[in-house]
Design a protein around this motif. Structure first.
Motif, short mmCIF file in Angstrom:
data_model
loop_
_atom_site.label_atom_id
_atom_site.label_comp_id
_atom_site.label_asym_id
_atom_site.label_seq_id
_atom_site.Cartn_x
_atom_site.Cartn_y
_atom_site.Cartn_z
N ARG A 6 -7.51 2.96 1.96
CA ARG A 6 -6.16 2.48 2.39
C ARG A 6 -5.61 1.06 2.53
NH1 ARG A 6 -7.94 7.08 5.14
NH2 ARG A 6 -6.69 9.12 5.01
N LEU A 32 5.67 -1.99 -6.98
CA LEU A 32 4.75 -2.16 -5.87
C LEU A 32 4.19 -3.75 -5.83
CD1 LEU A 32 2.56 0.89 -5.79
CD2 LEU A 32 4.17 0.19 -4.03
N SER A 54 -5.19 -5.00 -1.59
CA SER A 54 -3.79 -4.18 -1.71
C SER A 54 -3.42 -4.56 -3.43
CB SER A 54 -2.73 -5.04 -1.05
OG SER A 54 -1.56 -4.43 -1.38
N LEU A 88 -5.79 -2.03 -5.44
CA LEU A 88 -5.43 -0.48 -5.52
C LEU A 88 -4.17 -0.40 -6.18
CD1 LEU A 88 -6.75 1.92 -4.28
CD2 LEU A 88 -7.55 -0.51 -3.51
N ILE A 89 -3.21 -1.52 -6.14
CA ILE A 89 -2.00 -1.42 -7.05
C ILE A 89 -2.21 -1.31 -8.63
CG2 ILE A 89 -0.01 -2.74 -7.62
CD1 ILE A 89 0.44 -3.74 -4.68
N GLN A 90 -3.19 -2.20 -8.79
CA GLN A 90 -3.83 -2.18 -10.38
C GLN A 90 -4.30 -0.91 -10.89
OE1 GLN A 90 -3.09 -4.83 -12.64
NE2 GLN A 90 -1.74 -5.54 -10.73
N LEU A 91 -4.97 -0.09 -9.73
CA LEU A 91 -5.47 1.02 -10.00
C LEU A 91 -4.60 2.02 -10.12
CD1 LEU A 91 -8.60 1.14 -7.71
CD2 LEU A 91 -8.68 0.81 -10.26
N ALA A 92 -3.44 1.93 -9.34
CA ALA A 92 -2.29 2.96 -9.43
C ALA A 92 -1.43 2.87 -10.78
CB ALA A 92 -1.31 2.80 -8.34
N ALA A 93 -1.32 1.41 -11.14
CA ALA A 93 -0.59 1.29 -12.52
C ALA A 93 -1.42 1.76 -13.54
CB ALA A 93 -0.31 -0.36 -12.55
N THR A 128 -3.55 4.09 -13.76
CA THR A 128 -3.43 5.55 -13.79
C THR A 128 -2.14 6.08 -14.30
OG1 THR A 128 -4.57 5.85 -11.49
CG2 THR A 128 -3.31 7.75 -12.01
N TYR A 129 -1.06 5.62 -14.07
CA TYR A 129 0.09 5.96 -14.57
C TYR A 129 0.46 5.57 -16.07
CZ TYR A 129 2.37 7.04 -10.29
OH TYR A 129 2.55 7.91 -9.12
#
Length: 207
Positions: free
Chosen positions: A112, A126, A138, A141-146, A148-149
């Motif tokens: 988190r 983000l 932070s 995790l943003i890079q991982l989310a990006a 993923t998309y």
């Protein structure tokens, strides 16, 4: 022609073509700060001093690719522990399964962090939030989310050889690579599996 970033931790384990693009390269570099390979390389997050040296160099590489890269910030003992925990949890989550030696995937505890959502005429995005290690967490995790998309996170893998576990970026067409280096890690595992099968056959033939 774009010059490839020099990721200090990843450079210890693989060639330039095996590094992830953009900010995901920083995530890969974080994973490769661990003591990996044979012979084992030093853990770059072992102390505040070695972590600081790695971070300065890695963020400099990131800055050539991403203008929103977090600025260098001194790490204290607590921040180093938080960064090391993030690295190890990510390795567990990204571990690649091997048919002869299964590795649990997706078993790391939830990670988190806080982030800010900015909205302008170009859309919503983000942005990392916090200071020191929390800002880095932070950003990661943003890079991982990006990724993923963008459907590129599946290409960031951990070597299936348990004696290696180096992180690499799979650029193969069908995203089927298992090994950090097929000529070393792959051959080692294949020989080990072959000997295990031969041993099983020998035992079976005695009964």
């Amino acid at each position: 022609m774009t010059t490839a970033a020099h990721w200090p931790a990843s450079a210890r384990y693989q060639q330039v073509q095996d590094t992830a693009p953009g900010g995901l390269g920083f995530v890969q570099d974080l994973l490769n700060t661990a003591s990996l390979g044979k012979p084992r390389k030093p853990d770059l997050l072992e102390s505040v001093d070695t972590a600081g040296e790695w971070l300065t160099s890695s963020l400099a590489a990131l800055g050539t690719l991403d203008p929103t890269a977090p600025p260098p910030h001194p790490l204290d003992t607590r921040g180093l522990t938080r960064l090391r925990t993030l690295r190890d949890d990510l390795r567990t989550a990204l571990a690649t399964s091997h048919t002869d030696e299964p590795t649990p995937t997706g078993t790391a505890p939830p990670i988190r962090v806080t982030a800010t959502i900015s909205v302008d005429a170009e859309g919503a995005r983000l942005e990392p939030r916090g200071t020191g290690a929390e800002l880095l967490r932070s950003y990661v995790l943003i890079q991982l989310a990006a990724a993923t998309y963008a459907d590129t996170l599946r290409r960031l893998k951990v070597c299936a050889n348990p004696r290696c576990r180096g992180a690499f970026y799979d650029r193969s067409k069908n995203c089927s690579r298992l090994w950090h280096d097929v000529t070393t890690c792959g051959n080692t595992q294949n020989v080990r599996a072959y000997r295990a099968r031969q041993k099983e056959r020998g035992l079976a033939s005695r009964h």
